[in-house]
Motif scaffolding. Structure first.
Motif, PDB file in Angstrom:
ATOM      1  N   MET A   1      -0.459   9.941  -5.170  1.00 12.78           N
ATOM      2  CA  MET A   1       0.622   9.989  -3.917  1.00 12.78           C
ATOM      3  C   MET A   1       0.052  10.984  -2.837  1.00 12.78           C
ATOM      4  O   MET A   1       0.048  10.778  -1.839  1.00 12.78           O
ATOM      5  N   SER A   2      -0.981  11.903  -3.253  1.00 15.73           N
ATOM      6  CA  SER A   2      -1.612  12.636  -2.119  1.00 15.73           C
ATOM      7  C   SER A   2      -2.376  11.523  -1.190  1.00 15.73           C
ATOM      8  O   SER A   2      -2.539  11.902   0.065  1.00 15.73           O
ATOM      9  N   THR A   3      -3.110  10.738  -1.905  1.00 12.19           N
ATOM     10  CA  THR A   3      -3.795   9.552  -1.027  1.00 12.19           C
ATOM     11  C   THR A   3      -2.915   9.147  -0.283  1.00 12.19           C
ATOM     12  O   THR A   3      -3.221   8.646   0.977  1.00 12.19           O
ATOM     13  N   PHE A   4      -1.882   8.501  -0.620  1.00  8.83           N
ATOM     14  CA  PHE A   4      -0.731   7.673   0.304  1.00  8.83           C
ATOM     15  C   PHE A   4      -0.328   8.560   1.368  1.00  8.83           C
ATOM     16  O   PHE A   4      -0.386   8.103   2.508  1.00  8.83           O
ATOM     17  N   PHE A   5      -0.004   9.724   1.185  1.00 11.55           N
ATOM     18  CA  PHE A   5       0.344  10.612   2.207  1.00 11.55           C
ATOM     19  C   PHE A   5      -0.826  10.647   3.250  1.00 11.55           C
ATOM     20  O   PHE A   5      -0.403  10.859   4.424  1.00 11.55           O
ATOM     21  N   ARG A   6      -1.879  11.008   2.905  1.00 11.42           N
ATOM     22  CA  ARG A   6      -2.987  11.276   3.719  1.00 11.42           C
ATOM     23  C   ARG A   6      -3.426  10.072   4.498  1.00 11.42           C
ATOM     24  O   ARG A   6      -3.509  10.125   5.754  1.00 11.42           O
ATOM     25  N   GLU A   7      -3.221   8.965   3.970  1.00 11.86           N
ATOM     26  CA  GLU A   7      -3.457   7.408   4.629  1.00 11.86           C
ATOM     27  C   GLU A   7      -2.189   7.265   5.725  1.00 11.86           C
ATOM     28  O   GLU A   7      -2.406   6.933   6.962  1.00 11.86           O
ATOM     29  N   ARG A  93      -7.490  -4.531   7.590  1.00 11.75           N
ATOM     30  CA  ARG A  93      -7.483  -5.313   6.167  1.00 11.75           C
ATOM     31  C   ARG A  93      -8.611  -4.854   5.305  1.00 11.75           C
ATOM     32  O   ARG A  93      -8.600  -5.103   4.124  1.00 11.75           O
ATOM     33  N   VAL A  94      -9.820  -4.318   6.028  1.00 11.94           N
ATOM     34  CA  VAL A  94     -10.958  -4.191   5.120  1.00 11.94           C
ATOM     35  C   VAL A  94     -11.080  -2.825   4.519  1.00 11.94           C
ATOM     36  O   VAL A  94     -11.892  -2.609   3.833  1.00 11.94           O
ATOM     37  N   THR A  95     -10.032  -2.144   5.002  1.00 12.97           N
ATOM     38  CA  THR A  95      -9.905  -0.566   4.468  1.00 12.97           C
ATOM     39  C   THR A  95      -9.177  -0.664   3.180  1.00 12.97           C
ATOM     40  O   THR A  95      -8.446  -1.544   2.810  1.00 12.97           O
ATOM     41  N   PRO A  96      -9.372   0.538   2.236  1.00 10.33           N
ATOM     42  CA  PRO A  96      -8.791   0.383   1.096  1.00 10.33           C
ATOM     43  C   PRO A  96      -7.320   1.168   1.046  1.00 10.33           C
ATOM     44  O   PRO A  96      -6.733   1.508   0.241  1.00 10.33           O
ATOM     45  N   ALA A 101       1.312   2.475   3.361  1.00  7.00           N
ATOM     46  CA  ALA A 101       1.052   3.415   4.439  1.00  7.00           C
ATOM     47  C   ALA A 101       0.889   2.962   5.595  1.00  7.00           C
ATOM     48  O   ALA A 101       0.955   3.621   6.744  1.00  7.00           O
ATOM     49  N   LEU A 102       0.092   1.726   5.797  1.00  7.81           N
ATOM     50  CA  LEU A 102       0.182   0.893   7.246  1.00  7.81           C
ATOM     51  C   LEU A 102       1.509   0.961   7.996  1.00  7.81           C
ATOM     52  O   LEU A 102       1.376   1.010   9.144  1.00  7.81           O
ATOM     53  N   LEU A 103       2.433   0.613   7.349  1.00  6.46           N
ATOM     54  CA  LEU A 103       3.910   0.424   7.677  1.00  6.46           C
ATOM     55  C   LEU A 103       4.253   1.761   7.894  1.00  6.46           C
ATOM     56  O   LEU A 103       5.050   2.304   9.064  1.00  6.46           O
ATOM     57  N   MET A 104       4.391   2.754   6.995  1.00  5.54           N
ATOM     58  CA  MET A 104       4.905   4.140   6.928  1.00  5.54           C
ATOM     59  C   MET A 104       4.436   4.903   8.313  1.00  5.54           C
ATOM     60  O   MET A 104       5.119   5.535   8.970  1.00  5.54           O
ATOM     61  N   GLY A 105       3.278   4.766   8.472  1.00  5.18           N
ATOM     62  CA  GLY A 105       2.622   5.716   9.404  1.00  5.18           C
ATOM     63  C   GLY A 105       3.011   5.245  10.936  1.00  5.18           C
ATOM     64  O   GLY A 105       3.450   6.162  11.759  1.00  5.18           O
ATOM     65  N   ARG A 106       3.219   4.213  11.101  1.00  3.25           N
ATOM     66  CA  ARG A 106       3.671   3.541  12.214  1.00  3.25           C
ATOM     67  C   ARG A 106       5.242   3.813  12.250  1.00  3.25           C
ATOM     68  O   ARG A 106       6.004   4.261  13.346  1.00  3.25           O
TER      69      ARG A 106
END
Length: 252
Positions: A1-7, A93-96, A101-106
């Motif tokens: 979860m912490s990784t998701f928030f950081r991303e 696409r090439v990142t893990p 997170a790509l959507l939520m950050g935007r």
């Protein structure tokens, strides 16, 4: 979860930096509802008594907030199309990083921009004579943010589906025109003929507008607040699911 928030924060930070390079877009996005407030508000004053309102701006501002959440957020996808064309999406696409997170950050960027625009609109409405329940204002802004989040997520999903501004713009206009006319943003649907009011009953945004208006006057017991909040939550959940699914498909 912490990784998701950081991303999510990393994506949000990049998006907000792009916006800060040109902060005029925050004002431009709020310009249309502000013009409605300044130019249409005085015309509404002699009419408010006909549909049971006591203050023209307390009636008009909630509708304009929902309009701001819909129209401003629905155009968020145009920026994503530009990023896709420039290869930014391909690079992601090439990142893990989590596709969610790509959507939520935007999405967080869009919601922050909407919040700033909403505060500008509320401040101007108060200066022009709006006298709301401030607890209701907080609740109304919360509902508006949910609507804006739903529209922004749907816009991003549509952008990755069409990958063309020439296709996306007519689709948005085709959807938003009946929504604007049938949601009662400017005038209550009770002023129209019975058949038009019955059609508007099937428009979720009509219940959302009614809910925000009820909250602004402090009438939290009104059924409109419950239905408006329910529809806003449902649309937000559905749009985030669609946006996340589209990002995952794009980045598969």
């Amino acid at each position: 979860m912490s990784t998701f928030f950081r991303e999510t924060f990393i994506v949000f930070r990049r998006q907000i930096r792009m916006n800060l390079r040109n902060p005029a877009w925050v004002i431009i996005g709020a310009l249309q509802p502000i013009l409605y407030l300044v130019l249409f508000g005085p015309l509404l004053k002699p009419l408010v008594a006909q549909f049971g309102a006591t203050n023209a701006y307390t009636f008009l501002v909630p509708g304009l907030l929902v309009q701001l959440g819909m129209f401003g957020a629905f155009f968020a996808g145009f920026g994503l199309i530009a990023e896709w064309r420039e290869g930014v999406v391909e690079a992601e696409r090439v990142t893990p990083a989590s596709r969610t997170a790509l959507l939520m950050g935007r999405l967080l960027r869009d919601l922050l921009q909407l919040l700033v625009q909403a505060l500008i609109l509320i401040g101007l409405g108060t200066a022009m004579g709006m006298r709301p329940s401030w607890g209701g204002v907080v609740a109304g802004v919360g509902i508006t943010v949910l609507v804006g989040g739903a529209c922004a997520a749907a816009s991003n999903a549509l952008a990755l589906t069409t990958k063309s501004e020439d296709v996306m713009a007519p689709v948005i206009n085709m959807v938003m025109m009946p929504v604007l006319l049938l949601s009662g943003i400017m005038l209550p649907m009770t002023l129209g003929p019975a058949w038009l009011e019955r059609i508007s009953d099937f428009m979720p945004f009509r219940w959302i507008v009614d809910g925000v208006r009820s909250s602004f006057v402090g009438d939290f017991a009104a059924s409109g607040v419950m239905w408006g909040t329910t529809w806003a939550l449902a649309l937000f959940a559905l749009a985030v699911w669609w946006g996340t699914a589209t990002f995952r498909k794009e980045n598969a």
